[in-house]
Motif scaffolding. Structure first.
Motif, mmCIF file in Angstrom:
data_model
loop_
_atom_site.group_PDB
_atom_site.id
_atom_site.type_symbol
_atom_site.label_atom_id
_atom_site.label_comp_id
_atom_site.label_asym_id
_atom_site.label_seq_id
_atom_site.Cartn_x
_atom_site.Cartn_y
_atom_site.Cartn_z
ATOM 1 N N ILE A 92 -21.390 3.308 -16.061
ATOM 2 C CA ILE A 92 -21.292 4.214 -17.205
ATOM 3 C C ILE A 92 -20.701 5.516 -16.655
ATOM 4 O O ILE A 92 -21.151 6.013 -15.620
ATOM 5 N N MET A 93 -19.691 6.036 -17.346
ATOM 6 C CA MET A 93 -19.006 7.211 -16.804
ATOM 7 C C MET A 93 -18.998 8.370 -17.795
ATOM 8 O O MET A 93 -19.231 8.184 -18.980
ATOM 9 N N HIS A 94 -18.736 9.538 -17.257
ATOM 10 C CA HIS A 94 -18.553 10.770 -18.014
ATOM 11 C C HIS A 94 -17.231 11.369 -17.543
ATOM 12 O O HIS A 94 -16.945 11.358 -16.345
ATOM 13 N N PRO A 95 -16.440 11.891 -18.475
ATOM 14 C CA PRO A 95 -15.145 12.420 -18.058
ATOM 15 C C PRO A 95 -15.292 13.666 -17.194
ATOM 16 O O PRO A 95 -16.192 14.476 -17.388
ATOM 17 N N VAL A 96 -14.415 13.770 -16.206
ATOM 18 C CA VAL A 96 -14.383 14.910 -15.299
ATOM 19 C C VAL A 96 -12.927 15.357 -15.200
ATOM 20 O O VAL A 96 -12.037 14.533 -15.013
ATOM 21 N N THR A 97 -12.688 16.650 -15.317
ATOM 22 C CA THR A 97 -11.343 17.182 -15.148
ATOM 23 C C THR A 97 -11.131 17.462 -13.672
ATOM 24 O O THR A 97 -11.955 18.114 -13.034
ATOM 25 N N VAL A 98 -10.038 16.932 -13.148
ATOM 26 C CA VAL A 98 -9.734 17.135 -11.729
ATOM 27 C C VAL A 98 -8.352 17.750 -11.581
ATOM 28 O O VAL A 98 -7.482 17.590 -12.437
ATOM 29 N N CYS A 99 -8.148 18.421 -10.471
ATOM 30 C CA CYS A 99 -6.842 18.982 -10.132
ATOM 31 C C CYS A 99 -5.860 17.839 -9.866
ATOM 32 O O CYS A 99 -6.176 16.912 -9.121
#
Length: 157
Positions: free
Chosen positions: A122-129
């Motif tokens: 199960i995942m949660h969105p993460v903003t990455v460079c």
């Protein structure tokens, strides 16, 4: 700034909101990502009037977010499918879902979970460079005027 003039602004958020910035359009996009494709199913799920739904779908087709694809010839019946441009909105929709799960959910928590097919978690969105792949938040970013916009009075920080 008038609502009907957002598409003429130099701001990317304003131009984007001119296309997808009303509640029905976002709900249509949500349903598209949940696999809905047919007019009558959108109408039933959303409880939206045919006129409003037709207008929103027409705009999404006009901006190449959705395309109409025939699924029956006689009589002609078409469904709406996400284009590459439309699929690029997935991260936007997922970010809104994540924010809602965190700040708007009741005691039962998130109504839908998102499982990453590749790893099974199960995942949660993460903003990455995009350059170093480090996770970033609002506090980690500074804004600059784009090189082709320098000296343009339309853009301000």
């Amino acid at each position: 700034m008038r609502w009907d003039e957002l598409d003429q602004q130099s701001c990317s958020i304003a131009r984007t909101l001119a296309v997808i910035g009303d509640r029905w359009t976002l709900m249509i996009l949500r349903d598209c990502f949940l696999g809905v494709r047919r007019f009558d199913v959108f109408e039933q799920r959303l409880g939206i009037t045919r006129h409003v739904l037709s207008n929103r779908l027409r705009k999404l087709v006009e901006y190449d977010i959705l395309k109409k694809v025939a699924y029956q010839q006689r009589p002609l019946r078409e469904e709406y499918r996400l284009t590459e441009c439309g699929l690029d909105l997935h991260s936007v929709v997922l970010a809104l879902v994540s924010w809602g799960d965190k700040h708007m959910a009741d005691e039962r928590g998130a109504p839908l979970l998102h499982r990453h097919k590749a790893c099974g978690h199960i995942m949660h969105p993460v903003t990455v460079c995009s350059e170093c792949a480090e996770a970033v938040t609002a506090r980690d970013i500074e804004v600059e005027i784009g090189p082709k916009w320098i000296g343009n009075d339309e853009v301000s920080i």
